[in-house]
Design an enzyme around this catalytic site. Structure first.
Site, mmCIF file in Angstrom:
data_model
loop_
_atom_site.group_PDB
_atom_site.id
_atom_site.type_symbol
_atom_site.label_atom_id
_atom_site.label_comp_id
_atom_site.label_asym_id
_atom_site.label_seq_id
_atom_site.Cartn_x
_atom_site.Cartn_y
_atom_site.Cartn_z
ATOM 1 N N HIS A 15 0.860 -1.178 0.000
ATOM 2 C CA HIS A 15 0.000 0.000 0.000
ATOM 3 C C HIS A 15 0.901 1.234 0.000
ATOM 4 O O HIS A 15 2.114 1.118 -0.185
ATOM 5 C CB HIS A 15 -0.993 -0.030 1.173
ATOM 6 C CG HIS A 15 -0.349 0.055 2.518
ATOM 7 N ND1 HIS A 15 0.000 1.247 3.108
ATOM 8 C CD2 HIS A 15 0.040 -0.916 3.386
ATOM 9 C CE1 HIS A 15 0.566 1.007 4.293
ATOM 10 N NE2 HIS A 15 0.591 -0.299 4.469
ATOM 11 N N LEU A 16 0.370 2.411 0.204
ATOM 12 C CA LEU A 16 1.110 3.649 -0.033
ATOM 13 C C LEU A 16 2.426 3.777 0.737
ATOM 14 O O LEU A 16 3.453 4.086 0.147
ATOM 15 C CB LEU A 16 0.214 4.856 0.250
ATOM 16 C CG LEU A 16 0.793 6.204 -0.168
ATOM 17 C CD1 LEU A 16 1.165 6.206 -1.637
ATOM 18 C CD2 LEU A 16 -0.171 7.316 0.130
#
Length: 91
Positions: A15-16
């Site tokens: 994810h980010l």
């Protein structure tokens, strides 16, 4: 060209935050670094130096990815990228 396969261990996948760390590490090297992921019916290749490209690959926990490095510092780049993933991408 050198390459190595590794399984994503961290529970949230890329994810980010871990994708940002992954790309930041890749940008430290001159080599071209790509991430390759195979699905049942398609193959996905992402530029490891682009957060959007890595996020677009939808790499989840348990996925096996292949990191491919091409360039003058390819061996060091591959070693660092594989170690980063094996260490859980900072999580």
């Amino acid at each position: 060209m050198v390459s190595g396969k590794v399984v994503i261990k961290n529970p949230t996948g890329l994810h980010l935050r871990p994708a940002g760390l992954f790309c930041k590490t890749a940008m430290q090297y001159k080599s071209k670094i790509t991430v390759h992921k195979e699905l049942r019916h398609e193959e996905i290749t992402a530029n490891a130096k682009s957060v959007l490209s890595v996020l677009g690959a939808c790499i989840k926990s348990g996925d096996e990815i292949e990191i491919i490095c091409e360039g003058e510092d390819e061996a060091e780049a591959l070693k660092a990228m594989l170690q980063l993933v094996m260490d859980g991408l900072g999580e």
